[in-house]
Every structure is written in C-alpha cells, then in structure tokens.
Write a protein that holds these residues in place. Structure first.
Motif, PDB file in Angstrom:
ATOM      1  N   LEU A 129      -9.898  -2.526   8.799  1.00 44.00           N
ATOM      2  CA  LEU A 129      -8.851  -2.283   7.796  1.00 44.00           C
ATOM      3  C   LEU A 129      -8.672  -0.778   7.574  1.00 44.00           C
ATOM      4  O   LEU A 129      -7.541  -0.294   7.461  1.00 44.00           O
ATOM      5  CB  LEU A 129      -9.202  -2.954   6.465  1.00 44.00           C
ATOM      6  CG  LEU A 129      -9.182  -4.480   6.414  1.00 44.00           C
ATOM      7  CD1 LEU A 129      -9.453  -4.961   5.003  1.00 44.00           C
ATOM      8  CD2 LEU A 129      -7.853  -5.032   6.919  1.00 44.00           C
ATOM      9  N   ARG A 175     -10.004   0.034  -5.264  1.00 42.72           N
ATOM     10  CA  ARG A 175      -9.124  -0.890  -4.545  1.00 42.72           C
ATOM     11  C   ARG A 175      -8.196  -0.104  -3.622  1.00 42.72           C
ATOM     12  O   ARG A 175      -7.578   0.885  -4.044  1.00 42.72           O
ATOM     13  CB  ARG A 175      -8.294  -1.700  -5.540  1.00 42.72           C
ATOM     14  CG  ARG A 175      -9.103  -2.593  -6.463  1.00 42.72           C
ATOM     15  CD  ARG A 175      -9.846  -3.654  -5.711  1.00 42.72           C
ATOM     16  NE  ARG A 175     -10.359  -4.684  -6.628  1.00 42.72           N
ATOM     17  CZ  ARG A 175     -11.144  -5.684  -6.222  1.00 42.72           C
ATOM     18  NH1 ARG A 175     -11.502  -5.787  -4.961  1.00 42.72           N
ATOM     19  NH2 ARG A 175     -11.567  -6.581  -7.097  1.00 42.72           N
ATOM     20  N   SER A 176      -8.062  -0.547  -2.381  1.00 45.67           N
ATOM     21  CA  SER A 176      -7.334   0.220  -1.376  1.00 45.67           C
ATOM     22  C   SER A 176      -5.914  -0.269  -1.149  1.00 45.67           C
ATOM     23  O   SER A 176      -5.182   0.276  -0.331  1.00 45.67           O
ATOM     24  CB  SER A 176      -8.115   0.191  -0.065  1.00 45.67           C
ATOM     25  OG  SER A 176      -8.320  -1.142   0.335  1.00 45.67           O
ATOM     26  N   ARG A 186      -1.374   3.530   9.786  1.00 49.25           N
ATOM     27  CA  ARG A 186      -0.138   3.373   9.021  1.00 49.25           C
ATOM     28  C   ARG A 186       0.153   4.564   8.126  1.00 49.25           C
ATOM     29  O   ARG A 186       1.144   4.597   7.423  1.00 49.25           O
ATOM     30  CB  ARG A 186      -0.250   2.119   8.121  1.00 49.25           C
ATOM     31  CG  ARG A 186       0.175   0.825   8.739  1.00 49.25           C
ATOM     32  CD  ARG A 186       0.393  -0.199   7.652  1.00 49.25           C
ATOM     33  NE  ARG A 186      -0.716  -0.191   6.713  1.00 49.25           N
ATOM     34  CZ  ARG A 186      -1.816  -0.931   6.830  1.00 49.25           C
ATOM     35  NH1 ARG A 186      -1.920  -1.775   7.803  1.00 49.25           N
ATOM     36  NH2 ARG A 186      -2.780  -0.828   5.964  1.00 49.25           N
ATOM     37  N   TYR A 231      -8.553 -14.737   1.900  1.00 48.81           N
ATOM     38  CA  TYR A 231      -9.318 -14.085   0.835  1.00 48.81           C
ATOM     39  C   TYR A 231      -8.991 -12.604   0.800  1.00 48.81           C
ATOM     40  O   TYR A 231      -8.421 -12.059   1.744  1.00 48.81           O
ATOM     41  CB  TYR A 231     -10.820 -14.306   1.042  1.00 48.81           C
ATOM     42  CG  TYR A 231     -11.293 -14.040   2.435  1.00 48.81           C
ATOM     43  CD1 TYR A 231     -11.294 -15.072   3.383  1.00 48.81           C
ATOM     44  CD2 TYR A 231     -11.699 -12.769   2.827  1.00 48.81           C
ATOM     45  CE1 TYR A 231     -11.703 -14.826   4.673  1.00 48.81           C
ATOM     46  CE2 TYR A 231     -12.113 -12.523   4.117  1.00 48.81           C
ATOM     47  CZ  TYR A 231     -12.123 -13.550   5.046  1.00 48.81           C
ATOM     48  OH  TYR A 231     -12.522 -13.302   6.335  1.00 48.81           O
ATOM     49  N   ILE A 276       2.372  -4.838   3.622  1.00 50.07           N
ATOM     50  CA  ILE A 276       1.550  -4.904   4.832  1.00 50.07           C
ATOM     51  C   ILE A 276       1.516  -6.313   5.397  1.00 50.07           C
ATOM     52  O   ILE A 276       1.658  -6.540   6.586  1.00 50.07           O
ATOM     53  CB  ILE A 276       0.088  -4.488   4.542  1.00 50.07           C
ATOM     54  CG1 ILE A 276       0.010  -3.068   3.967  1.00 50.07           C
ATOM     55  CG2 ILE A 276      -0.739  -4.558   5.808  1.00 50.07           C
ATOM     56  CD1 ILE A 276      -1.409  -2.703   3.575  1.00 50.07           C
ATOM     57  N   LYS A 277       1.247  -7.297   4.523  1.00 49.07           N
ATOM     58  CA  LYS A 277       1.168  -8.677   4.991  1.00 49.07           C
ATOM     59  C   LYS A 277       1.205  -9.636   3.814  1.00 49.07           C
ATOM     60  O   LYS A 277       1.122  -9.203   2.669  1.00 49.07           O
ATOM     61  CB  LYS A 277      -0.092  -8.908   5.837  1.00 49.07           C
ATOM     62  CG  LYS A 277      -1.395  -8.686   5.108  1.00 49.07           C
ATOM     63  CD  LYS A 277      -2.593  -8.663   6.047  1.00 49.07           C
ATOM     64  CE  LYS A 277      -2.863  -7.269   6.597  1.00 49.07           C
ATOM     65  NZ  LYS A 277      -4.178  -7.055   7.149  1.00 49.07           N
ATOM     66  N   LYS A 332     -13.064  -5.388   0.256  1.00 52.79           N
ATOM     67  CA  LYS A 332     -13.237  -4.008   0.735  1.00 52.79           C
ATOM     68  C   LYS A 332     -13.869  -3.114  -0.337  1.00 52.79           C
ATOM     69  O   LYS A 332     -14.804  -2.362  -0.052  1.00 52.79           O
ATOM     70  CB  LYS A 332     -11.900  -3.441   1.216  1.00 52.79           C
ATOM     71  CG  LYS A 332     -12.033  -2.185   2.055  1.00 52.79           C
ATOM     72  CD  LYS A 332     -10.700  -1.817   2.680  1.00 52.79           C
ATOM     73  CE  LYS A 332     -10.829  -0.698   3.694  1.00 52.79           C
ATOM     74  NZ  LYS A 332     -11.277   0.573   3.125  1.00 52.79           N
ATOM     75  N   ALA A 333     -13.369  -3.208  -1.559  1.00 50.48           N
ATOM     76  CA  ALA A 333     -13.920  -2.375  -2.637  1.00 50.48           C
ATOM     77  C   ALA A 333     -15.392  -2.704  -2.870  1.00 50.48           C
ATOM     78  O   ALA A 333     -16.191  -1.820  -3.198  1.00 50.48           O
ATOM     79  CB  ALA A 333     -13.121  -2.589  -3.925  1.00 50.48           C
ATOM     80  N   LEU A 363      -0.610 -13.274   2.347  1.00 54.32           N
ATOM     81  CA  LEU A 363      -1.794 -14.119   2.504  1.00 54.32           C
ATOM     82  C   LEU A 363      -1.534 -15.443   1.799  1.00 54.32           C
ATOM     83  O   LEU A 363      -0.856 -15.472   0.765  1.00 54.32           O
ATOM     84  CB  LEU A 363      -3.017 -13.457   1.873  1.00 54.32           C
ATOM     85  CG  LEU A 363      -3.433 -12.065   2.366  1.00 54.32           C
ATOM     86  CD1 LEU A 363      -4.595 -11.534   1.529  1.00 54.32           C
ATOM     87  CD2 LEU A 363      -3.812 -12.081   3.841  1.00 54.32           C
ATOM     88  N   GLN A 386       0.834  -1.200   0.000  1.00 56.68           N
ATOM     89  CA  GLN A 386       0.000   0.000   0.000  1.00 56.68           C
ATOM     90  C   GLN A 386       0.871   1.253   0.000  1.00 56.68           C
ATOM     91  O   GLN A 386       1.892   1.303   0.673  1.00 56.68           O
ATOM     92  CB  GLN A 386      -0.859  -0.040   1.265  1.00 56.68           C
ATOM     93  CG  GLN A 386      -2.065   0.852   1.232  1.00 56.68           C
ATOM     94  CD  GLN A 386      -2.924   0.634   2.447  1.00 56.68           C
ATOM     95  OE1 GLN A 386      -2.391   0.463   3.546  1.00 56.68           O
ATOM     96  NE2 GLN A 386      -4.236   0.637   2.279  1.00 56.68           N
TER      97      GLN A 386
END
Ligand code: WNU
Length: 143
Positions: free
Chosen positions: A133, A91-92, A140, A79, A71-72, A83-84, A74, A60
């Motif tokens: 989130l 998309r964030s 952040r 999944y 950030i992380k 969010k979007a 997966l 991000q």
C-alpha cells in the motif's frame, strides 16, 4: 456476530476454530450512513474494520489535486484500517460510507494485536500488504 460470516471473510479463514471463536467474541458492530466518514486521513486510529454489510470508498489526498482522489471501493468481507495499527502511523486514507445502512465489525488495537500477533502467517501477510500500500501511495503521489 456469528462464526459463519466470519469464515466468509478471507482474512479470518485460516484461523483455527478456537482462535476464531475468540476473535468473534471481541467484535463489535458499528453502523454508518451514506456519506459518513468512517476513517479520516491524518487522524489517529486504534481500530480495524471488517465490512459486514454495504460498501465504502477509499479516497486520499494526492499531489496536484484539490480534492482527495478515489482509490477504490470495498464491499462485504473486505477490511480496512490495518495500516495505522501495523505501521504505528496516522490514518493514511479516508474511508467514506457509500451505501446507507453499512455495517462494520470493529476490532480495537488490543484485540487486533491478539488476533494477528498470535497468528504468524496472518501477520506476515498483512505486513507485506501494508508495504505494498505504501508503494502504491508513492506511485500515485499521495500526500
Ligand atoms: C491504499 N493506500 C493506503 C486501501 C484495505 C486493506 C488492505 C487495501 Cl490489506 P489506515 C486508511 C485505510 C488504510 C487501508 C485502506 O485505507 N487502504 C489504503 C489503500 O492504496 N490505504 N494508504 N487501499 S483499501 C485496503 C489493503 O486499510 O489503513 O489505518 O486507514 O491507514
């Protein structure tokens, strides 16, 4: 995609068998290679993904950094892309494939709404998660 794998996805575990069968019916599989962008920050998005094989990293844009920050990561059963769809926003974050031959189950907006909309607990859970989130993003100093 078979029902056995779907049950191992925590998100789908609570769905009644009949509903689960419907969700499984409308899943498509997409394949990605290491380094490929599955989701790009700022783009419009109409799909939700579940990782069936492989690994992705989430990055991000962040205040004070030239490059998007990681950030992380997966992995299988995780999944992303909810969010979007839930926030009706772009998309964030970026989702980048981090392992060759990564397989994702893809759910389009209509099927996502069907899957989540008819299952109140899942809807409440995801809404709460998406709000969390957003708070994490602020903390952040995401752009
Ligand atoms: C994060 N901030 C933001 C993740 C996946 C599912 C859940 C965390 Cl329930 P989108 C980009 C996607 C976004 C999320 C995913 O990236 N994401 C995050 C964060 O800290 N997004 N803004 N962590 S992994 C993850 C919780 O799925 O959805 O459609 O695309 O904005």
């Amino acid at each position: 995609m078979n029902i056995c794998f779907s049950v191992s996805v925590s998100l789908l575990r609570g769905l009644p068998e009949e509903k689960l069968a419907k969700v499984v019916d409308c899943l498509e599989v997409d394949y990605f290679e290491k380094g490929e962008y599955i989701i790009r920050e700022g783009e419009e998005g109409n799909t939700f993904f579940i990782i069936a094989k492989g690994e992705v990293i989430v990055t991000q844009s962040t205040e004070g950094f030239n490059e998007p920050q990681e950030i992380k990561t997966l992995g299988v059963g995780d999944y992303f892309g909810e969010k979007a769809l839930i926030s009706e926003d772009v998309r964030s974050a970026n989702i980048i494939c981090n392992e060759s031959e990564t397989h994702c189950l893809v759910v389009d907006r209509d099927n996502f709404n069907q899957m989540v909309g008819t299952y109140e607990e899942l809807q409440a859970y995801l809404k709460e998660y998406v709000e969390e989130l957003s708070r994490n993003d602020e903390r952040r100093h995401a752009l």
